[in-house]
Design a protein around this motif. Structure first.
Motif, PDB file in Angstrom:
ATOM      1  N   UNK A  62      91.324  30.836  29.176  1.00 12.86           N
ATOM      2  CA  UNK A  62      89.739  30.675  29.072  1.00 12.86           C
ATOM      3  C   UNK A  62      89.381  30.128  29.482  1.00 12.86           C
ATOM      4  N   UNK A  63      88.374  30.307  30.075  1.00 12.61           N
ATOM      5  CA  UNK A  63      87.096  29.666  30.301  1.00 12.61           C
ATOM      6  C   UNK A  63      85.648  30.313  30.858  1.00 12.61           C
ATOM      7  N   UNK A  64      85.075  29.028  31.768  1.00 15.75           N
ATOM      8  CA  UNK A  64      83.663  29.998  32.068  1.00 15.75           C
ATOM      9  C   UNK A  64      84.039  29.779  34.022  1.00 15.75           C
ATOM     10  N   UNK A  80      82.826  35.044  31.528  1.00 18.43           N
ATOM     11  CA  UNK A  80      83.952  34.421  30.581  1.00 18.43           C
ATOM     12  C   UNK A  80      85.493  35.422  31.459  1.00 18.43           C
ATOM     13  N   UNK A  81      86.177  33.757  31.867  1.00 26.23           N
ATOM     14  CA  UNK A  81      87.151  33.926  32.880  1.00 26.23           C
ATOM     15  C   UNK A  81      88.492  34.081  31.383  1.00 26.23           C
ATOM     16  N   UNK A  82      88.974  35.326  31.303  1.00 23.64           N
ATOM     17  CA  UNK A  82      90.714  35.474  30.285  1.00 23.64           C
ATOM     18  C   UNK A  82      91.412  34.465  30.730  1.00 23.64           C
ATOM     19  N   UNK A  83      92.128  34.769  29.754  1.00 25.54           N
ATOM     20  CA  UNK A  83      92.753  34.110  29.873  1.00 25.54           C
ATOM     21  C   UNK A  83      94.165  35.181  30.149  1.00 25.54           C
ATOM     22  N   UNK A  84      94.348  34.192  30.980  1.00 26.97           N
ATOM     23  CA  UNK A  84      96.398  34.912  31.900  1.00 26.97           C
ATOM     24  C   UNK A  84      95.794  35.014  33.627  1.00 26.97           C
ATOM     25  N   UNK A  85      94.048  34.312  33.579  1.00 27.38           N
ATOM     26  CA  UNK A  85      93.519  34.362  34.984  1.00 27.38           C
ATOM     27  C   UNK A  85      94.298  32.838  35.282  1.00 27.38           C
ATOM     28  N   UNK A  86      93.646  32.861  36.475  1.00 25.87           N
ATOM     29  CA  UNK A  86      93.770  32.116  38.049  1.00 25.87           C
ATOM     30  C   UNK A  86      92.284  31.590  38.159  1.00 25.87           C
ATOM     31  N   UNK A  87      92.196  31.135  39.318  1.00 22.23           N
ATOM     32  CA  UNK A  87      90.642  30.926  40.202  1.00 22.23           C
ATOM     33  C   UNK A  87      90.927  30.046  41.175  1.00 22.23           C
ATOM     34  N   UNK A  88      90.111  30.555  41.742  1.00 23.17           N
ATOM     35  CA  UNK A  88      89.647  29.776  43.282  1.00 23.17           C
ATOM     36  C   UNK A  88      88.676  29.218  43.291  1.00 23.17           C
ATOM     37  N   UNK A  89      88.811  28.264  44.627  1.00 18.97           N
ATOM     38  CA  UNK A  89      86.994  27.892  45.097  1.00 18.97           C
ATOM     39  C   UNK A  89      85.837  28.249  44.604  1.00 18.97           C
ATOM     40  N   UNK A  90      86.120  29.502  45.601  1.00 22.03           N
ATOM     41  CA  UNK A  90      84.747  30.408  45.225  1.00 22.03           C
ATOM     42  C   UNK A  90      84.622  30.342  43.615  1.00 22.03           C
ATOM     43  N   UNK A  91      85.387  30.874  42.779  1.00 19.64           N
ATOM     44  CA  UNK A  91      84.675  31.040  41.784  1.00 19.64           C
ATOM     45  C   UNK A  91      85.744  29.620  41.156  1.00 19.64           C
ATOM     46  N   UNK A  92      84.333  28.898  40.982  1.00 24.63           N
ATOM     47  CA  UNK A  92      84.381  27.841  40.187  1.00 24.63           C
ATOM     48  C   UNK A  92      85.007  28.258  38.559  1.00 24.63           C
ATOM     49  N   UNK A  93      85.191  27.383  37.718  1.00 23.06           N
ATOM     50  CA  UNK A  93      85.691  27.871  36.519  1.00 23.06           C
ATOM     51  C   UNK A  93      85.212  26.095  35.839  1.00 23.06           C
ATOM     52  N   UNK A  94      85.483  26.057  34.277  1.00 27.06           N
ATOM     53  CA  UNK A  94      85.653  24.280  33.627  1.00 27.06           C
ATOM     54  C   UNK A  94      86.157  25.588  32.377  1.00 27.06           C
ATOM     55  N   UNK A  95      86.487  24.486  31.812  1.00 30.31           N
ATOM     56  CA  UNK A  95      87.930  24.890  30.068  1.00 30.31           C
ATOM     57  C   UNK A  95      87.426  23.581  29.337  1.00 30.31           C
ATOM     58  N   UNK A  96      87.021  24.565  28.210  1.00 28.47           N
ATOM     59  CA  UNK A  96      87.061  23.330  27.067  1.00 28.47           C
ATOM     60  C   UNK A  96      87.914  22.432  26.555  1.00 28.47           C
ATOM     61  N   UNK A 100      88.309  20.679  23.938  1.00 28.35           N
ATOM     62  CA  UNK A 100      88.312  20.078  22.510  1.00 28.35           C
ATOM     63  C   UNK A 100      88.391  21.841  21.920  1.00 28.35           C
ATOM     64  N   UNK A 101      87.936  22.976  21.357  1.00 24.14           N
ATOM     65  CA  UNK A 101      88.014  24.250  20.849  1.00 24.14           C
ATOM     66  C   UNK A 101      87.089  24.908  21.317  1.00 24.14           C
ATOM     67  N   UNK A 102      87.089  26.218  21.070  1.00 20.63           N
ATOM     68  CA  UNK A 102      86.894  27.681  20.913  1.00 20.63           C
ATOM     69  C   UNK A 102      85.025  28.014  21.289  1.00 20.63           C
ATOM     70  N   UNK A 103      84.660  27.291  20.190  1.00 15.65           N
ATOM     71  CA  UNK A 103      83.837  27.412  19.962  1.00 15.65           C
ATOM     72  C   UNK A 103      82.472  26.466  20.730  1.00 15.65           C
ATOM     73  N   UNK A 104      82.939  25.992  21.654  1.00 15.33           N
ATOM     74  CA  UNK A 104      82.194  25.141  22.442  1.00 15.33           C
ATOM     75  C   UNK A 104      82.073  25.584  23.619  1.00 15.33           C
ATOM     76  N   UNK A 105      83.189  26.758  24.221  1.00 22.43           N
ATOM     77  CA  UNK A 105      83.488  27.363  24.734  1.00 22.43           C
ATOM     78  C   UNK A 105      82.051  28.516  24.943  1.00 22.43           C
TER      79      UNK A 105
END
Length: 727
Positions: A579-581, A595-611, A613-618
């Motif tokens: 799960x990410x942003x 939100x980027x759902x868990x179970x997903x992949x991402x490419x260069x046009x859909x930039x994504x960041x991931x926590x 530390x913990x999910x609260x930070x997300x």
């Protein structure tokens, strides 16, 4: 602007000559109103229009394409801004240093320099004590070069300003015209036709003031950069006849010059000449009487070498010289489009600016003027913000930005859309740590004329909202030293007191499949959304919190086929299926975090960041990134169409300072956005349209289902999607 698609013809009754006479107002030909240079510029642009259209379709350019694809006529007011704030500024500084009692503005007004932007009051003492060279004496000391002169627009207005300066010092127009041609103005271009037009424009300008410049054989110092294919094989005879002392040294110098000028029509003014070359000795080889008693094959070839030297040495001298002032509208060309020889030279000699030719020229102009010189340009504004220009910004921050007219889009009437964003600026090639630059922000005005009016208002008003007086040292506090002159002190301070968001988040670019047609499908193209196909984020349109889930990536056998494909690139694999942003990398609007759902992949046009530390930070990070505060910082750091992960990671962020209530608000917004996304047929989880769910039960069971049952599609949502979108 009137565009002509006709051919030149000797007839005055039809064709381009008749259209020039009938279609263009007489005032546009008025030399007193600069009509001459305007007409020459538009004709040059017309001449290049067809080859430019053809070249733009190519993946990379050939050297013969360069003049057409890089030529763009500079708006007259921008030319005046650059010339008045460089040549005019140099002269005004000298007058003030010599004790002129008038203010900057009063001196500028006495010359009629309406685009001159006075210094900040904070700079007065600094400038008088340090910035004007001690050797400042007469107008003859001012040397000005335009190394990409095109049709000569900048040089012609520089002539006007220099003529005013000469007259103010008691020179006659006749004498100053001759001096300007011989001592003040210099110009280069790779295009022979541009050289011819510049030569013509400058000579006609001087001819107004001195009727004898043509008959006296006075030649302006403008040249096209030659392309040389000769070798040193037949130089021995010349060297012998010229009685050169250091034979090996001259042959080595000649070999170096012939080498760089073998690509003269690609490299042009970015050629750098070895300062050890002895031009006085080389000049001896060009004397016309050297071969007077010689004959035979060697003498013929040596004569050709002499002509080569006569064409090459004046240009080489200019390229090796230092000038008081340099002004230009440089060519724009991405590295990926450059011809091979140009790209190789740029990579070897301009490593800090190699991403685009306009940036290479920023470096080159600093070398043309030397220490303490002034240079003025109009360029694309990417160098102020993109990560790829960070090293160039580090160099610029060792100089001083005197002032800037930040134009943004639509500064050129010929260029539409939001792609080409420009800035005009004046720099001094020395670092003044306490200097306060003036930045005029014109990006919000949507036409060339409106920008011009807003700039003049800024010049004439002491309280213009468009003017930012900024000490350049603050840019060192902004990540990657971006030139974000309009950020408030509080926002800039936040970079000092808060850690970057990248402390808590990893990720960025994702997968490049190298073959989307093979590996990607829309969800409604699949028979079953089984484990062989996984959600794949490719960015998409502006949407906050949740959505844009349309694409699926083939991941059979845990992606073995894709991973082993030589055309694919797998980045940040540690974050796959987490799960990410996410956000869309390219956008002409504002950034929108989803939100980027868990179970997903991402490419260069859909930039994504991931926590990390913990999910609260997300949740806290998503709340921050979708806030107006984050938007203001992001816009201050990235005035381009790209929202890079490095920019987002560098934002100041401390989750401990974000209230827990933000988590609840973010969760609510995600829930609402998901419900909205799933209410339409574009969602794989669509069940019923909001319009339909409120009608009576007996009407809700309408006949769409039996009508579609005969269709060979696997489920109801896909049937409805196809019916609504494809009838």
């Amino acid at each position: 602007m009137i565009t002509y698609k006709l051919s030149f013809t000797p007839s005055y009754h039809d064709g381009v000559i008749k259209d020039l006479i009938d279609g263009i107002p007489e005032s546009d030909f008025d030399v007193q109103l600069e009509g001459q240079v305007e007409i020459i510029g538009w004709l040059y642009q017309y001449y290049n229009e067809e080859p430019k259209d053809l070249a733009f379709k190519k993946k990379s350019y050939k050297k013969e394409d360069i003049p057409a694809v890089t030529q763009l006529f500079t708006p007259d007011w921008v030319v005046r801004y650059m010339v008045e704030n460089s040549i005019g500024r140099y002269w005004i500084r000298g007058l003030l240093k010599k004790g002129d009692p008038r203010s900057e503005k009063e001196i500028a007004q006495s010359f009629g320099w309406e685009y001159y932007l006075p210094e900040s009051a904070d700079n007065q003492e600094l400038l008088v004590s340090s910035s004007t060279p001690e050797q400042f004496a007469t107008p003859e000391d001012i040397t000005v070069i335009d190394p990409a002169m095109g049709s000569g627009h900048i040089l012609v207005y520089a002539y006007d300003v220099l003529q005013q300066i000469y007259e103010s010092e008691g020179f006659s127009k006749k004498d100053s015209a001759e001096l300007i041609l011989q001592k003040n103005l210099f110009g280069l271009d790779i295009d022979n036709r541009a050289f011819q037009l510049s030569y013509f424009a400058i000579m006609m300008k001087a001819r107004q003031d001195n009727r004898k410049v043509l008959s006296q054989g006075i030649r302006p110092n403008v040249f096209d950069v030659p392309n040389i294919s000769d070798s040193v094989d037949f130089a021995d005879l010349l060297i012998k006849k010229a009685d050169v002392v250091d034979t090996n040294g001259i042959k080595n110098s000649l070999r170096q010059l012939l080498s760089v000028f073998s690509h003269g029509d690609s490299l042009g003014s970015i050629i750098e000449i070895n300062p050890a070359i002895d031009f006085k000795e080389l000049q001896k080889l060009t004397k016309s009487n050297l071969l007077i008693n010689e004959d035979g094959f060697d003498a013929i070839e040596a004569g050709k070498m002499q002509q080569t030297l006569r064409n090459m040495l004046p240009v080489a001298k200019i390229l090796s010289s230092r000038f008081t002032i340099a002004i230009t509208n440089p060519p724009y060309m991405q590295a990926s489009k450059m011809p091979k020889d140009l790209k190789a030279y740029v990579i070897s000699n301009y490593v800090d600016s190699k991403s685009d030719l306009f940036a290479v020229f920023i470096e080159r102009l600093a070398k043309f003027v030397g220490s303490n010189g002034l240079y003025a340009m109009i360029t694309q504004h990417q160098w102020m913000f993109l990560s790829s220009f960070e090293r160039l910004r580090n160099k610029i921050n060792k100089q001083s930005i005197i002032n800037m007219a930040h134009l943004g889009t639509k500064a050129f009437e010929e260029i539409g859309g939001e792609v080409v964003q420009t800035t005009a600026f004046v720099m001094q090639n020395t670092q003044m740590s306490d200097y306060v630059g003036a930045f005029v922000r014109l990006v919000d005005y949507d036409s060339q004329k409106k920008k011009q009016v807003a700039y003049l208002n800024a010049v004439n008003s002491t309280e213009s909202k468009n003017v930012y007086r900024t000490n350049q040292s603050i840019f060192k506090k902004i990540p990657e030293h971006r030139i974000s002159y309009w950020l408030s002190n509080n926002l800039i301070k936040s970079f000092d007191v808060l850690p970057p968001l990248g402390t808590y988040f990893g990720g960025g670019n994702g997968i490049t499949t190298g073959n989307n047609a093979h590996y990607l499908r829309y969800w409604f193209e699949l028979n079953n959304l089984d484990t062989k196909w996984v959600p794949y984020n490719k960015g998409g349109k502006y949407r906050k919190w949740y959505g844009n889930i349309l694409d699926y990536l083939y991941w059979g056998d845990e992606g073995r086929e894709l991973i082993s494909d030589s055309h694919s690139v797998m980045r940040n694999s540690d974050y796959y299926f987490k799960i990410g942003l996410t956000w869309s990398k390219i956008s002409s609007g504002k950034i929108a975090i989803r939100q980027l759902n868990s179970g997903s992949l991402f490419d260069v046009a859909g930039m994504s960041l991931f926590d990390k530390t913990d999910s609260k930070t997300l949740s806290k990070a998503m709340g921050f990134l979708n806030s107006n505060t984050a938007l203001a910082i992001i816009e201050g750091m990235s005035q381009t169409l790209n929202f890079e992960s490095g920019t987002i990671k560098s934002l100041p962020f401390d989750p401990k300072k974000v209230p827990d209530q933000v988590d609840i608000l973010v969760d609510s917004n995600i829930f609402i956005s998901k419900h909205d996304w799933d209410s339409f047929e574009t969602s794989a989880d669509f069940s019923v349209h909001p319009f339909v769910m409120h009608i009576d039960e007996h009407n809700r069971n309408w006949n769409i289902i039996p009508i579609l049952n005969h269709c060979n599609v696997p489920n109801l949502s896909q049937k409805i999607f196809l019916e609504v979108n494809y009838g």
